[in-house]
Design an enzyme around this catalytic site. Structure first.
Site, PDB file in Angstrom:
ATOM      1  N   HIS A  16      41.801   1.347 -26.208  1.00 27.66           N
ATOM      2  CA  HIS A  16      41.198   1.696 -24.876  1.00 27.66           C
ATOM      3  C   HIS A  16      41.639   2.979 -24.186  1.00 27.66           C
ATOM      4  CE1 HIS A  16      41.143   1.418 -20.398  1.00 27.66           C
ATOM      5  NE2 HIS A  16      40.130   0.930 -20.697  1.00 27.66           N
ATOM      6  N   CYS A  17      42.878   3.404 -24.573  1.00 31.89           N
ATOM      7  CA  CYS A  17      43.412   4.486 -23.850  1.00 31.89           C
ATOM      8  C   CYS A  17      43.087   5.915 -24.307  1.00 31.89           C
ATOM      9  CB  CYS A  17      44.848   4.607 -24.126  1.00 31.89           C
ATOM     10  SG  CYS A  17      45.879   3.261 -23.340  1.00 31.89           S
ATOM     11  N   ILE A  18      43.241   6.338 -25.406  1.00 28.19           N
ATOM     12  CA  ILE A  18      43.084   7.721 -26.123  1.00 28.19           C
ATOM     13  C   ILE A  18      41.509   8.460 -26.198  1.00 28.19           C
ATOM     14  CG2 ILE A  18      43.730   9.463 -27.595  1.00 28.19           C
ATOM     15  CD1 ILE A  18      45.910   7.893 -26.556  1.00 28.19           C
ATOM     16  N   ASP A  71      40.765   7.736 -21.539  1.00 29.81           N
ATOM     17  CA  ASP A  71      41.498   8.254 -20.492  1.00 29.81           C
ATOM     18  C   ASP A  71      41.329   9.707 -20.184  1.00 29.81           C
ATOM     19  OD1 ASP A  71      42.012   5.589 -20.163  1.00 29.81           O
ATOM     20  OD2 ASP A  71      43.920   5.843 -20.991  1.00 29.81           O
TER      21      ASP A  71
END
Length: 432
Positions: free
Chosen positions: A268-270, A273
């Protein structure tokens, strides 16, 4: 249910559930809130739906009366604090989608007023987002729905999650927690809460500084992964093994940190974001050139892998069209069941667009779940690792794949993770 809770946690996924368990283990009374009735049912039964979180950990806290779950958001009126741990995806045009944050704020706003002269409630956002989300967007929703004022009638803060799924060395209590408050009093209240469960707190000057901290962490990783992805292609054209180079380079005891190439970014992050900052920077007339270049390189990696698959099939006189390919690994990282934003889905779609027939095997993802991005793949089930195929493609470095002996495989094997040990590699072995 009239119990009094120390805190409520909205969103019981890969961030919210381990956080809830840590607070409960620390002696806090925790209410977990989620719109998914399936998750609520599992928690009430003392079961876990996340592979790396044992059911025993959930059952222990539920049985002790320190952890309960519900889909009734009005129950936050019985809590002293509310932590929001919900998804922050991107829209199709790469613009931030903070609708889950807004909806969470709308759901709890009518219940922020303290009951009977009790303590001011604390609301903390943990979801990764752009600077200004907490003190602009969330604050506006909370104030509108409650007729209260942030910093006066309730406390508001931001504290970014730092969850590392599947890493046995990653323990919630031991990971330093960055905390930023809307006011100094908000910060002190947030520190008081997190201090009950987290060993080290890192206070910063504002919610925006805390939001920016999380983005910097993820942008740092995105840019460095892009660098090694590009070097993999360049060194590969020179006949140099990028994996050997990284192993040698990381022996330098200073000024170097190893990052590893792959078939694309997942989780979900890299992949997501950094573009929250790209979008916000435009408001200030600034361009995020490094971020966008890294995004271009990382999102192009599946095309590189597909090209390698084509080359590998050519060595046995077969085209991609009509070939049966077995993809190993659907999760975005090794030894977890988290398949969010996994590059494996992109590989399946690109290969099938060229006429291949693609099956997958993943010991931790038995079936593809419905999602916004790849709904047409939902329902497909994991096949056996020894299923007949014209080519095997390793996309995730699960431990079972590392220990599997592929030496007798008589079809090409394309390895995007340097996963297969040299002794276990077949004659037709290719790195991508």
């Amino acid at each position: 249910m009239n119990a009094q809770y120390d805190l409520s946690i909205i969103g019981l996924g890969y961030v919210g559930l381990p956080l809830a368990l840590q607070f409960a283990k620390s002696g806090c009374r925790v209410l977990g809130l989620d719109i998914d009735p399936g998750k609520v049912k599992e928690i009430k039964a003392g079961r876990s739906y996340i592979r790396h979180i044992p059911a025993e950990a959930v059952a222990e806290q539920v049985k002790a009366g320190r952890f309960s779950a519900s889909s009734d958001f009005s129950l936050v009126k019985h809590s002293e604090a509310v932590l929001i741990c919900v998804p922050t995806p991107l829209k199709r045009n790469r613009e931030p989608d903070i609708s889950y944050i807004r909806k969470s704020g709308e759901a709890i706003a009518p219940f922020l007023k303290p009951k009977g002269g009790g303590r001011k409630k604390l609301v903390v956002l943990e979801s990764t987002t752009y600077p200004g989300t907490t003190d602009e967007d969330l604050k506006k929703v909370l104030e509108k729905g409650s007729a209260l004022k942030a910093g006066i009638d309730f406390h508001l803060a931001f504290s970014p999650e730092r969850e590392d799924p599947g890493n046995p060395q990653s323990k919630v209590a031991e990971i330093p927690k960055v905390v930023g408050g809307f006011t100094p009093a908000c910060l002190e209240r947030a520190k008081e809460l997190y201090g009950k469960a987290i060993k080290r707190l890192v206070p910063v000057s504002s919610t925006r500084a805390a939001e920016a901290t999380k983005l910097m962490e993820n942008i740092f990783r995105s840019v460095n992964v892009a660098l090694v992805n590009e070097l993999k292609i360049i060194y590969g054209s020179m006949g140099i093994d990028i994996w050997e180079v990284i192993e040698a380079a990381k022996t330098k005891p200073f000024g170097f940190m190893p990052f590893y190439p792959g078939p694309g970014l997942g989780g979900h992050c890299i992949p997501i974001d950094p573009f929250y900052l790209t979008w916000k920077a435009r408001e200030y007339g600034r361009a995020t050139r490094f971020i966008e270049l890294a995004g271009e390189i990382n999102t192009a990696m599946p095309d590189h892998v597909v090209a390698k698959v084509g080359e590998a099939l050519n060595t046995v006189g077969k085209p991609i069209k009509g070939s049966k390919i077995l993809l190993l690994g659907l999760a975005y990282k090794a030894d977890v069941d988290d398949d969010r934003e996994s590059p494996s889905y992109i590989l399946i779609e690109k290969l099938e667009a060229k006429g291949a027939r693609v099956d997958y095997h993943d010991p931790y993802v038995p079936a593809i779940r419905p999602s916004r991005e790849h709904s047409h793949l939902a329902g497909r089930k994991s096949m056996q690792i020894d299923s007949l195929a014209d080519l095997v493609l390793i996309s995730t470095a699960h431990a079972p794949f590392k220990g599997h002996n592929f030496s007798e495989l008589n079809v090409p094997l394309v390895d995007t993770r340097n996963c297969v040990l040299p002794a276990n590699r077949p004659k037709l072995y290719f790195q991508a």
